[in-house]
Design a protein around this motif. Structure first.
Motif, PDB file in Angstrom:
ATOM      1  N   CYS A  31      50.112   4.495   4.070  1.00 20.39           N
ATOM      2  CA  CYS A  31      49.184   5.618   3.931  1.00 20.39           C
ATOM      3  C   CYS A  31      49.837   6.684   3.068  1.00 20.39           C
ATOM      4  O   CYS A  31      50.981   7.085   3.321  1.00 20.39           O
ATOM      5  CB  CYS A  31      48.836   6.185   5.301  1.00 20.39           C
ATOM      6  N   LEU A  74      49.232   9.723   2.919  1.00 19.62           N
ATOM      7  CA  LEU A  74      49.301  11.033   3.563  1.00 19.62           C
ATOM      8  C   LEU A  74      50.354  11.044   4.670  1.00 19.62           C
ATOM      9  O   LEU A  74      51.297  11.827   4.627  1.00 19.62           O
ATOM     10  CB  LEU A  74      47.937  11.420   4.134  1.00 19.62           C
ATOM     11  N   CYS A  75      50.232  10.142   5.638  1.00 22.45           N
ATOM     12  CA  CYS A  75      51.169  10.163   6.768  1.00 22.45           C
ATOM     13  C   CYS A  75      52.285   9.132   6.635  1.00 22.45           C
ATOM     14  O   CYS A  75      53.278   9.208   7.366  1.00 22.45           O
ATOM     15  CB  CYS A  75      50.429   9.957   8.088  1.00 22.45           C
ATOM     16  N   ILE A 109      52.220   5.865   7.317  1.00 26.27           N
ATOM     17  CA  ILE A 109      52.222   4.752   8.257  1.00 26.27           C
ATOM     18  C   ILE A 109      51.910   3.443   7.548  1.00 26.27           C
ATOM     19  O   ILE A 109      51.189   3.410   6.547  1.00 26.27           O
ATOM     20  CB  ILE A 109      51.214   5.007   9.400  1.00 26.27           C
ATOM     21  N   CYS A 158      45.271   5.786   5.781  1.00 26.97           N
ATOM     22  CA  CYS A 158      44.967   5.053   7.000  1.00 26.97           C
ATOM     23  C   CYS A 158      43.640   5.581   7.558  1.00 26.97           C
ATOM     24  O   CYS A 158      43.202   6.685   7.216  1.00 26.97           O
ATOM     25  CB  CYS A 158      46.089   5.208   8.030  1.00 26.97           C
ATOM     26  N   CYS A 213      43.853   9.187   9.059  1.00 23.56           N
ATOM     27  CA  CYS A 213      43.952  10.287   8.092  1.00 23.56           C
ATOM     28  C   CYS A 213      42.644  10.454   7.327  1.00 23.56           C
ATOM     29  O   CYS A 213      42.224  11.581   7.035  1.00 23.56           O
ATOM     30  CB  CYS A 213      45.106  10.031   7.112  1.00 23.56           C
ATOM     31  N   LYS A 257      40.465  13.887   7.420  1.00 25.10           N
ATOM     32  CA  LYS A 257      40.630  14.648   6.183  1.00 25.10           C
ATOM     33  C   LYS A 257      39.572  15.736   6.013  1.00 25.10           C
ATOM     34  O   LYS A 257      39.900  16.888   5.703  1.00 25.10           O
ATOM     35  CB  LYS A 257      40.589  13.700   4.986  1.00 25.10           C
TER      36      LYS A 257
END
Length: 326
Positions: free
Chosen positions: A145, A147-148, A150, A180, A183, A187
């Motif tokens: 992902c 953003l995070c 994962i 993911c 996220c 968002k």
């Protein structure tokens, strides 16, 4: 054994080429439905084998109805990885049927009253991204992902529009990212940016800026948000400038789609230079940010400088760590 059975076994065992699970699932649905199935029924069979969709709605269950019915209304009870309807054991069969009918009626009334399609966000995200673009975005993300961080092995990844299409975001590779499902679903609630102004800002140009208007210069790579051209005063052969099309002075003010576009062009130019010149053994890559760091133009740009053994500027002491001479 019938001719049809022989034909299908031959196809399944030796002839079928699979890029996904769709062919055998479709045949299973047809075989289990008396030889005929609607497109919708076949699609439902695909859905039952798609863990990303199951994980998506499992998360919806926890975050929305599960939370409301359990914490707020005390109608259900959370047990391990599931829910229990409090007092179910006191209901008669007739009462269960009556309540199910009432639930179904509430669903139908809600859908009938909605002016907008309640599933539009899912339809929009599933129809507009081509398979090749989806593959490129997920490959670029390396299975994580964006953003995070994962892994796709822990939580399914989806392809998201950074600047939402509903607010003018473009449907091209630079405006796509891998998120993911958690996220992606969070968002919209976490970001109050007016993406319409962001999208309009991509068209910002300054008439007398040499990087806003390359004019008759040779453009060696082009994207909706960025482009590449040979440097006017090359340090080495094939020294390339990669710049955003928007007039922006600072690398740190670039939007993520612009960074995606620049990175894509950078990779493209690196590969092209290596294929055209086997003497290239390395690169210097970087931005100058502010006058004190050597920035001479008001428009930020990235420099891609090919390096060759014995190029006159080479040696272990001439990398970026020594932009200030020892």
């Amino acid at each position: 054994m019938s001719e049809t059975c022989n034909k299908l076994e031959e196809f399944l065992n030796t002839q079928m080429r699979m890029s996904h699970i769709y062919q055998p699932i479709m045949l299973m649905e047809l075989l289990g439905s008396g030889g005929h199935a609607s497109v919708i029924d076949i699609a439902k069979a695909f859905l039952m084998r798609d863990p990303s969709q199951i994980q998506y709605y499992a998360e919806i269950t926890r975050r929305m109805p599960g939370r409301v019915l359990t914490q707020n209304r005390h109608i259900t009870q959370k047990i391990d990885d599931g829910y229990r309807l409090i007092g179910f054991e006191t209901l008669s069969r007739a009462e269960v049927d009556r309540l199910i009918e009432l639930c179904d009626a509430k669903v139908e009334a809600f859908l009938a009253a909605r002016i907008q399609d309640p599933w539009a966000h899912r339809r929009l995200s599933s129809r507009v991204i081509s398979g090749s673009a989806r593959y490129e975005v997920l490959t670029r993300a390396k299975g994580l992902c964006e953003l995070c961080g994962i892994s796709k092995n822990v939580r399914a990844l989806e392809v998201d529009h950074i600047d939402p299409r509903s607010k003018g975001g473009a449907n091209d590779i630079s405006n796509l990212q891998a998120l993911c499902y958690r996220c992606n679903s969070n968002k919209g609630n976490r970001d109050n940016t007016d993406f319409r102004s962001v999208s309009n800002g991509y068209e910002n140009r300054v008439s007398d800026c040499r990087l806003c208007a390359p004019n008759d210069r040779v453009v060696v790579a082009d994207d909706r948000l960025a482009y590449a051209m040979p440097d006017d005063s090359p340090i080495t052969e094939d020294h390339t400038v990669i710049a955003p099309k928007r007039h922006i002075g600072n690398y740190f003010d670039l939007h993520q789609p612009e960074l995606n576009a620049i990175r894509r062009i950078l990779q493209e130019r690196k590969t092209a230079i290596e294929l055209s010149d086997e003497t290239v053994t390395g690169f210097n890559v970087g931005f100058d940010v502010s006058e004190s760091a050597g920035q001479v133009l008001s428009h930020c740009f990235l420099q891609l400088i090919p390096r060759r053994g014995g190029d006159g500027a080479s040696g272990n002491g001439n990398g970026l760590r020594n932009v200030i001479p020892c």
